[in-house]
Scaffold this motif. Sequence first.
Motif, mmCIF file in Angstrom:
data_model
loop_
_atom_site.group_PDB
_atom_site.id
_atom_site.type_symbol
_atom_site.label_atom_id
_atom_site.label_comp_id
_atom_site.label_asym_id
_atom_site.label_seq_id
_atom_site.Cartn_x
_atom_site.Cartn_y
_atom_site.Cartn_z
ATOM 1 N N ALA A 1 -20.784 -28.555 -33.620
ATOM 2 C CA ALA A 1 -21.880 -28.969 -33.102
ATOM 3 C C ALA A 1 -22.610 -29.501 -34.308
ATOM 4 N N ASN A 2 -22.665 -28.904 -35.498
ATOM 5 C CA ASN A 2 -23.572 -29.254 -36.777
ATOM 6 C C ASN A 2 -22.993 -30.552 -37.374
ATOM 7 N N LEU B 1 -24.399 -33.115 -35.262
ATOM 8 C CA LEU B 1 -25.745 -33.594 -35.820
ATOM 9 C C LEU B 1 -25.892 -34.104 -37.011
ATOM 10 N N ALA B 2 -24.914 -33.729 -37.690
ATOM 11 C CA ALA B 2 -24.961 -34.404 -39.364
ATOM 12 C C ALA B 2 -24.805 -35.956 -39.173
ATOM 13 N N ALA B 3 -23.898 -36.203 -38.183
ATOM 14 C CA ALA B 3 -23.694 -37.839 -37.948
ATOM 15 C C ALA B 3 -24.572 -38.480 -37.432
ATOM 16 N N GLY B 4 -25.716 -37.658 -36.940
ATOM 17 C CA GLY B 4 -26.598 -38.520 -36.054
ATOM 18 C C GLY B 4 -26.477 -38.431 -34.482
ATOM 19 N N SER C 1 -25.609 -35.978 -31.141
ATOM 20 C CA SER C 1 -26.246 -34.876 -30.446
ATOM 21 C C SER C 1 -24.774 -34.317 -29.608
ATOM 22 N N ILE D 1 -20.261 -30.785 -44.582
ATOM 23 C CA ILE D 1 -21.334 -31.186 -43.585
ATOM 24 C C ILE D 1 -22.386 -31.907 -44.264
ATOM 25 N N ASP D 2 -22.929 -31.326 -45.331
ATOM 26 C CA ASP D 2 -24.056 -32.200 -45.634
ATOM 27 C C ASP D 2 -23.439 -33.445 -46.407
ATOM 28 N N PHE E 1 -23.758 -35.739 -43.570
ATOM 29 C CA PHE E 1 -24.984 -36.085 -43.347
ATOM 30 C C PHE E 1 -25.803 -36.958 -44.090
ATOM 31 N N ASN E 2 -25.421 -37.050 -45.405
ATOM 32 C CA ASN E 2 -25.840 -38.063 -46.356
ATOM 33 C C ASN E 2 -25.057 -39.263 -46.688
#
Lengths: 278, 278, 278
Positions: free
Chosen positions: B33-34, B37-40, B42, B256-257, B260-261
């Motif tokens: 799940a995370n 969400l990190a990728a944009g 849902s 995961i971070d 995200f970045n």
Amino acid sequence: MERMEFAARLRAVRERGPLVQCITNMVTVNDCANILLAAGASATMAHHPLEVADAVAGVQALVLNLGGIDYQEAMFIAGKEANRLRVPVVFDPVAAGFTSLRRETARRLLEEVQFAVIRGNASEIRALAQDKGGGSGVDVSAADAVTESGLPGAAELALALSRRTGAAVVLSGAVDVVAQGERVLFLRNGSPTMARITGSGCMLSALTGAFCGACPDKPFEAAAAAAAAMAIAGEEAERLRLRKGTGNATFRIDLIDSLFNLTEEQITQGVRYEIYQG
Amino acid sequence: MERMEFAARLRAVRERGPLVQCITNMVTVNDCANILLAAGASATMAHHPLEVADAVAGVQALVLNLGGIDYQEAMFIAGKEANRLRVPVVFDPVAAGFTSLRRETARRLLEEVQFAVIRGNASEIRALAQDKGGGSGVDVSAADAVTESGLPGAAELALALSRRTGAAVVLSGAVDVVAQGERVLFLRNGSPTMARITGSGCMLSALTGAFCGACPDKPFEAAAAAAAAMAIAGEEAERLRLRKGTGNATFRIDLIDSLFNLTEEQITQGVRYEIYQG
Amino acid sequence: MERMEFAARLRAVRERGPLVQCITNMVTVNDCANILLAAGASATMAHHPLEVADAVAGVQALVLNLGGIDYQEAMFIAGKEANRLRVPVVFDPVAAGFTSLRRETARRLLEEVQFAVIRGNASEIRALAQDKGGGSGVDVSAADAVTESGLPGAAELALALSRRTGAAVVLSGAVDVVAQGERVLFLRNGSPTMARITGSGCMLSALTGAFCGACPDKPFEAAAAAAAAMAIAGEEAERLRLRKGTGNATFRIDLIDSLFNLTEEQITQGVRYEIYQG
């Protein structure tokens, strides 16, 4: 147990990379897998009753965690198959005294499965040893918390359960008690923040599986070394927490990291233990 | 596949924010799940047989993870409904060769559901392609691990499964192989620490769902771009690990971070791939 | 509600350390346990229908999370037993409008269990208040997202559900709405990254259980204070994220840490709220 033996047990885990099967609860299952990988072991969390016997045939250790009570059928199948194949089995009686379902399931597991190691907090070990209720959810009850003056009593409790089951028994607390047959060891490592994360106990049980898998003929030594490795990693994580001003979530991450990076020197120099003479 | 295409696929995920449904295992479900969400994207992890058809009607992609074997009934319902609604379906055959239950379930899933992408390690892809056992729990077996000299064989294996199923096939390893029809791509990104956390594979499969959901008509490109994004994030997390001296738990967070970045420039410049000519 | 009251509610949690039982989903169950421990409460996640009544007898609050739809039988047993024992019950209607199974289960839970607090996003609260579908998986739908001009409507929605159920209702969004009877409070704390991790809502519901357990006679104040504590911790985690350049995974860790370290002064000075006069 010699001081060098603790580090030797960790070295064996890293060299042999045992595959450990855990039938466990959804709360801490991810942490259990990651602590196994941190230690150099591998993890499988298969728990379906139609596949656990298959899985047990390919692993070096099995861990039954009573928090996975939904999978109790699988626990009995896997436990018996592991006994048949001489795969060591670790039992974590999570909240064994908290509900009658758990008390009853634990009693039956003790009857039908031969465990190499049983690891729990004082309330859980008491529930098994005396077949009675107690505990505060998954936590030790205040009345059961091990104090310095209560250590001889805790040792007797662990020994009683060990004599009845043949397993090495680890009673976790501010001081950990490791007991089997006539032997008792007190372990004085650890950190108070371990009680502020979920999964400290579950992770130690999983890790005990790895140590048993790498050293199946010495459950007492495996259990003591796993407890020492975890507790010393906890001390390192506590140092980091105090230095960084972080909280329990970072502590959990640092705990696993610290085990990942734990050196044999850290264990040999850090372990604080004594043999209890009764 | 052009170099710019990898970044374009990530951009599409961020712009369209696909809702991805995963029917998956409890070990890594939170990580899946995370990472979405990190990728944009849902995430919805609904897996009850009485609601998955409802859920599929509202999502852009479906991911079936064989580790969620408890929910196999839901997998068949959701997979067929997704086929009917032309929602792309990704299959992660976790430990497909490890137990006969998983082998049999995987075989039936391949028969009854049309997959857009199948992603697994070499043991898992071999188990599907050759309908035989293998693998070491959730990990690749030593015999199956992809080496440089074994790459042509891995490519053939992936192509064979792709031809049989029509899916794009991702065989994950030190080198990732992406195959469909006559096309094969080797991807040389990643980090060894990805094998020291649980969930690297599961997260990639979830992410592949997001890329397919944002780009349903190009499963090969979506799968390759998802694998590249994950592996390049892994390289960044590895750099951080080496610099900070941390372990596998922090690596997981940093992975995961890093996704995200992750910038489009990082992907375009960082992706190391080649088209395999057979 | 006085400004000092928010901090007083957190202090009560830390002083009394309520044991909170959550029947919840596997996606965020670990986060829910750790946020409870961060707050100074204790956690039990027992969900087996044969033990939840036993468990409820030993806890100070019960949290029912509709994401744990697999355990709906246990939810009814535990909810009714909690009502009988006057243990406060919190309801989190996760994705209540997304599938008919959840809509129907939510409707029956509202009929058969008396809740102290109901906490969800706008789509979920609307699904309960108007007994209709909506929402985008576990997320609020775009049409339901609370805007400044939509605040009076959100207040009416929350009040309507409160009047029908007797519960304090928390409608979470960019602005949180807390409503009960004739009272409505708007809370303007929080951070946008909370929507980029899974579990923000589930953790707040678990935390609300802790606040209710420590203060069972004031559900409105408990719910408002829990929401404020979580949102202010989120602001601190956001500051850390912007300073460190990290992503959603580190944000999650920092969020729990920030609650662990939250001071009463931070709450008293940080809370931004207003009483809505209708």
